[in-house]
Design a protein around this motif. Structure first.
Motif, short mmCIF file in Angstrom:
data_model
loop_
_atom_site.label_atom_id
_atom_site.label_comp_id
_atom_site.label_asym_id
_atom_site.label_seq_id
_atom_site.Cartn_x
_atom_site.Cartn_y
_atom_site.Cartn_z
N UNK A 22 57.49 42.03 62.04
CA UNK A 22 57.07 41.95 60.93
C UNK A 22 56.46 40.33 60.82
N UNK A 23 57.22 39.71 61.53
CA UNK A 23 56.55 38.39 61.61
C UNK A 23 55.10 38.33 62.30
N UNK A 24 55.13 39.00 63.52
CA UNK A 24 53.84 39.33 64.17
C UNK A 24 52.94 40.00 63.29
N UNK A 25 53.42 40.90 62.78
CA UNK A 25 52.58 41.90 61.86
C UNK A 25 51.89 41.01 60.56
N UNK A 41 48.26 47.77 68.42
CA UNK A 41 47.48 46.61 68.54
C UNK A 41 48.79 45.57 68.23
N UNK A 42 49.83 45.92 67.35
CA UNK A 42 50.84 44.94 67.09
C UNK A 42 51.63 45.03 68.36
N UNK A 43 51.89 46.41 69.14
CA UNK A 43 52.64 46.22 70.40
C UNK A 43 52.29 45.23 71.21
N UNK A 44 50.93 45.18 71.37
CA UNK A 44 50.21 44.31 72.23
C UNK A 44 50.43 42.68 72.07
N UNK A 52 59.08 51.76 69.94
CA UNK A 52 60.08 50.89 69.10
C UNK A 52 59.20 50.70 67.59
N UNK A 53 57.97 50.17 67.67
CA UNK A 53 57.42 49.94 66.47
C UNK A 53 57.33 51.31 65.78
N UNK A 59 54.48 55.25 60.91
CA UNK A 59 53.26 55.50 60.98
C UNK A 59 52.53 54.27 60.65
N UNK A 60 51.25 54.36 60.74
CA UNK A 60 50.24 53.04 60.45
C UNK A 60 50.52 52.68 59.14
#
Length: 214
Positions: A22-25, A41-44, A52-53, A59-60
């Protein structure tokens, strides 16, 4: 080892993974908007796997809702909670406004204010994600206005709290927008000066307005 200990360990690891993702998100959404926040996109961006996400958020939409909730917690911790050390009214209002300018200026999120960045994604849409962003902003606007209403009732200032709140929030949002556009911190100083001037014209005490100094 008991089953409860194993389950507690898994839950703790899952919570830690969720916080890291969530920090990255929140940071990604502050730059690319909520529409650009997908599991792929978040995985990247985060270096986590898609699976894992997906396991964490399902879901999105689940990811987007969790991201808004996490950003709201950060917003509250950075802006609202410290301001509550000041008494209600002009002093708390000044602290809120200063904290909001510093939160954007110091780039707690790379894209400046998370909610200013994501509001454009949801302002003409419906659905749970739009509702979550809208609710956060309505609460923020309402809290600013509540301090002004208290200040008027206490005789600290004169004026229409709704109009004053609109003006002060607009100055805050313009400072955020212009700073990002121009890559310049000067808009925050200008906004703080304009906020102090507006509140001084409404009768606010100078010592309270010193809390708006950057």
């Amino acid at each position: 080892m008991s089953e409860n200990v194993v389950l507690d360990g898994r839950r703790a690891r899952g919570d830690a993974s969720r916080r890291i993702v969530l920090q990255s998100a929140t940071d990604l959404a502050s730059v690319e908007g909520l529409d650009g926040l997908t599991i792929g996109r978040l995985a990247e961006a985060s270096g986590s796997s898609k699976s894992s996400i997906a396991t964490l958020f399902q879901s999105k939409e689940g990811l987007q809702l969790a991201t808004v909730a996490a950003a709201r917690e950060i917003f509250t911790a950075q802006i609202v909670t410290p301001a509550r050390e000041q008494p209600r009214g002009v002093r708390r209002l000044a602290a809120l406004l200063r904290n909001s300018l510093v939160y954007s200026r110091d780039r707690v999120f790379t894209g400046g204010c998370f909610f200013a960045a994501t509001a454009a994604d949801v302002d003409s849409k419906s659905g749970p994600v739009s509702d979550a962003v809208r609710a956060a902003l309505v609460d923020w606007y309402g809290y600013v206005e509540a301090q002004l209403r208290y200040a008027v009732e206490a005789g600290e200032i004169e004026g229409d709290p709704e109009v004053l709140a609109f003006e002060l929030v607009a100055l805050n949002e313009e400072a955020n927008s212009r700073s990002l556009l121009l890559d310049d911190e000067r808009p925050y100083v200008v906004a703080a000066t304009a906020m102090r001037g507006r509140l001084r014209a409404a009768g606010a005490d100078g010592s309270a307005l010193s809390l708006l100094d950057l």
